[in-house]
Scaffold this motif. Sequence first.
Motif, PDB file in Angstrom:
ATOM      1  N   MET A 266      77.808  68.602   7.171  1.00 26.63           N
ATOM      2  CA  MET A 266      76.961  67.661   6.460  1.00 26.63           C
ATOM      3  C   MET A 266      77.453  66.260   6.806  1.00 26.63           C
ATOM      4  SD  MET A 266      76.414  67.229   2.358  1.00 26.63           S
ATOM      5  CE  MET A 266      78.088  66.743   2.027  1.00 26.63           C
ATOM      6  N   ILE A 267      76.522  65.381   7.201  1.00 30.10           N
ATOM      7  CA  ILE A 267      76.889  64.001   7.546  1.00 30.10           C
ATOM      8  C   ILE A 267      76.200  63.061   6.569  1.00 30.10           C
ATOM      9  CG2 ILE A 267      76.758  62.184   9.290  1.00 30.10           C
ATOM     10  CD1 ILE A 267      76.867  64.378  11.404  1.00 30.10           C
ATOM     11  N   VAL A 268      76.973  62.139   6.021  1.00 32.76           N
ATOM     12  CA  VAL A 268      76.462  61.135   5.097  1.00 32.76           C
ATOM     13  C   VAL A 268      76.760  59.766   5.698  1.00 32.76           C
ATOM     14  CG1 VAL A 268      76.617  60.168   2.766  1.00 32.76           C
ATOM     15  CG2 VAL A 268      76.936  62.635   3.123  1.00 32.76           C
ATOM     16  N   GLY A 269      75.741  58.928   5.781  1.00 26.75           N
ATOM     17  CA  GLY A 269      75.938  57.572   6.275  1.00 26.75           C
ATOM     18  C   GLY A 269      74.826  57.168   7.219  1.00 26.75           C
ATOM     19  N   PRO A 270      74.841  55.949   7.628  1.00 27.23           N
ATOM     20  CA  PRO A 270      75.866  54.945   7.354  1.00 27.23           C
ATOM     21  C   PRO A 270      75.740  54.348   5.958  1.00 27.23           C
ATOM     22  CG  PRO A 270      74.160  53.988   8.742  1.00 27.23           C
ATOM     23  CD  PRO A 270      73.805  55.435   8.546  1.00 27.23           C
ATOM     24  N   ILE A 271      76.881  54.127   5.357  1.00 31.09           N
ATOM     25  CA  ILE A 271      76.977  53.442   4.073  1.00 31.09           C
ATOM     26  C   ILE A 271      77.553  52.064   4.358  1.00 31.09           C
ATOM     27  CG2 ILE A 271      78.168  53.384   1.847  1.00 31.09           C
ATOM     28  CD1 ILE A 271      78.160  56.480   1.964  1.00 31.09           C
ATOM     29  N   THR A 272      76.875  51.027   3.922  1.00 29.95           N
ATOM     30  CA  THR A 272      77.340  49.659   4.135  1.00 29.95           C
ATOM     31  C   THR A 272      78.480  49.367   3.163  1.00 29.95           C
ATOM     32  OG1 THR A 272      75.148  48.957   4.851  1.00 29.95           O
ATOM     33  CG2 THR A 272      76.664  47.223   4.147  1.00 29.95           C
ATOM     34  N   VAL A 273      79.557  48.813   3.688  1.00 24.62           N
ATOM     35  CA  VAL A 273      80.720  48.486   2.858  1.00 24.62           C
ATOM     36  C   VAL A 273      81.156  47.044   3.084  1.00 24.62           C
ATOM     37  CG1 VAL A 273      81.585  50.853   2.661  1.00 24.62           C
ATOM     38  CG2 VAL A 273      82.305  49.443   4.585  1.00 24.62           C
ATOM     39  N   ARG A 274      81.769  46.507   2.047  1.00 23.70           N
ATOM     40  CA  ARG A 274      82.307  45.150   2.094  1.00 23.70           C
ATOM     41  C   ARG A 274      83.719  45.193   1.537  1.00 23.70           C
ATOM     42  NH1 ARG A 274      77.690  45.977   0.502  1.00 23.70           N
ATOM     43  NH2 ARG A 274      75.837  44.943   1.241  1.00 23.70           N
ATOM     44  N   SER A 275      84.580  44.397   2.152  1.00 25.29           N
ATOM     45  CA  SER A 275      85.950  44.321   1.672  1.00 25.29           C
ATOM     46  C   SER A 275      86.495  42.954   2.050  1.00 25.29           C
ATOM     47  CB  SER A 275      86.790  45.444   2.287  1.00 25.29           C
ATOM     48  OG  SER A 275      88.040  45.548   1.625  1.00 25.29           O
ATOM     49  N   ALA A 276      87.797  42.783   1.913  1.00 24.90           N
ATOM     50  CA  ALA A 276      88.476  41.565   2.331  1.00 24.90           C
ATOM     51  C   ALA A 276      89.829  41.964   2.903  1.00 24.90           C
ATOM     52  CB  ALA A 276      88.661  40.614   1.154  1.00 24.90           C
ATOM     53  N   CYS A 277      90.195  41.350   4.017  1.00 25.47           N
ATOM     54  CA  CYS A 277      91.491  41.687   4.607  1.00 25.47           C
ATOM     55  C   CYS A 277      92.608  41.150   3.711  1.00 25.47           C
ATOM     56  CB  CYS A 277      91.615  41.172   6.036  1.00 25.47           C
ATOM     57  SG  CYS A 277      92.057  39.441   6.212  1.00 25.47           S
ATOM     58  N   SER A 278      93.640  41.933   3.575  1.00 26.69           N
ATOM     59  CA  SER A 278      94.734  41.535   2.691  1.00 26.69           C
ATOM     60  C   SER A 278      95.626  40.462   3.309  1.00 26.69           C
ATOM     61  CB  SER A 278      95.573  42.754   2.302  1.00 26.69           C
ATOM     62  OG  SER A 278      96.047  43.408   3.450  1.00 26.69           O
ATOM     63  N   HIS A 279      95.473  40.193   4.598  1.00 29.26           N
ATOM     64  CA  HIS A 279      96.301  39.181   5.256  1.00 29.26           C
ATOM     65  C   HIS A 279      95.739  37.775   5.087  1.00 29.26           C
ATOM     66  CE1 HIS A 279      97.404  42.712   8.063  1.00 29.26           C
ATOM     67  NE2 HIS A 279      98.230  42.663   7.029  1.00 29.26           N
TER      68      HIS A 279
ATOM     69  N   LEU B 293      92.380  37.266   3.300  1.00 32.72           N
ATOM     70  CA  LEU B 293      91.308  37.316   2.311  1.00 32.72           C
ATOM     71  C   LEU B 293      89.948  36.981   2.911  1.00 32.72           C
ATOM     72  CD1 LEU B 293      92.977  35.810  -0.896  1.00 32.72           C
ATOM     73  CD2 LEU B 293      92.913  38.186  -0.108  1.00 32.72           C
ATOM     74  N   CYS B 294      89.799  37.222   4.202  1.00 30.41           N
ATOM     75  CA  CYS B 294      88.517  37.034   4.868  1.00 30.41           C
ATOM     76  C   CYS B 294      87.671  38.300   4.732  1.00 30.41           C
ATOM     77  CB  CYS B 294      88.723  36.736   6.358  1.00 30.41           C
ATOM     78  SG  CYS B 294      89.394  35.109   6.694  1.00 30.41           S
ATOM     79  N   PRO B 295      86.352  38.149   4.763  1.00 29.26           N
ATOM     80  CA  PRO B 295      85.481  39.315   4.606  1.00 29.26           C
ATOM     81  C   PRO B 295      85.637  40.354   5.711  1.00 29.26           C
ATOM     82  CG  PRO B 295      84.234  37.284   4.330  1.00 29.26           C
ATOM     83  CD  PRO B 295      85.583  36.902   4.848  1.00 29.26           C
ATOM     84  N   ILE B 296      85.426  41.596   5.319  1.00 31.51           N
ATOM     85  CA  ILE B 296      85.277  42.729   6.235  1.00 31.51           C
ATOM     86  C   ILE B 296      83.922  43.335   5.889  1.00 31.51           C
ATOM     87  CG2 ILE B 296      86.100  45.010   6.899  1.00 31.51           C
ATOM     88  CD1 ILE B 296      88.904  44.148   5.911  1.00 31.51           C
ATOM     89  N   LEU B 297      83.030  43.421   6.852  1.00 31.23           N
ATOM     90  CA  LEU B 297      81.701  43.992   6.646  1.00 31.23           C
ATOM     91  C   LEU B 297      81.517  45.129   7.625  1.00 31.23           C
ATOM     92  CD1 LEU B 297      79.680  40.653   6.435  1.00 31.23           C
ATOM     93  CD2 LEU B 297      80.601  41.998   4.550  1.00 31.23           C
ATOM     94  N   GLY B 298      81.117  46.292   7.116  1.00 27.63           N
ATOM     95  CA  GLY B 298      80.998  47.416   8.026  1.00 27.63           C
ATOM     96  C   GLY B 298      80.146  48.546   7.504  1.00 27.63           C
TER      97      GLY B 298
END
Length: 186
Positions: free
Chosen positions: A61-74, A76-81
């Motif tokens: 079973m394959i689920v995705g793509p799921i859009t995710v957002r985060s921030a790098c801990s080094h 605090l810049c956005p991570i979008l994927g």
Amino acid sequence: MEDRMNEVLDALVIDTENDHNAMDTARRVAKLFVDEVFAGRYRVAPSLTSFPNVARLNQLMIVGPITVRSACSHHLCPILGKIWFGVLPNIDSELIGLSKFARLCNWIMNRPQIQEEAMMMLADELERRLRPDGLAIVMQADHFCMHWRGIMDEQPETTTSIMRGAFLESDTLRREFFELRGRRSQ
């Protein structure tokens, strides 16, 4: 948080008292970090209603793509994927609704971190909750610390994958996952 952010803005020589665009910035940034960008640090894990594998599903079973957002801990810049999951259940596996994958992603991704560690957290949580025969996760993301600083590259993308159980043992299963995932990402 708001008081500390005001200190940061003062240190950056941003006039929060006279610049109408910056007057309420500290409050807005504090709210953004606590309620949204880093909310996964301050909230308990989402409850994921699961149900037994009554139909005895044992196919990929394959689920995705799921859009995710985060921030790098080094920086605090956005991570979008985007993230894709491959699950190979067995008759003893628990199953969850498709939206639960997105809820778990949001809880884990909404905190400062690095992509590889976030992937490990996702894999550990899903393995613990589902107990599948195999689990595959792929994440492709843009890291804005590569766009905004350092080399300032326009098209950096980082892809990480985690393979566990049957996905590690079977080249055929792994290949099937990547082929099907590739079709869904086009």
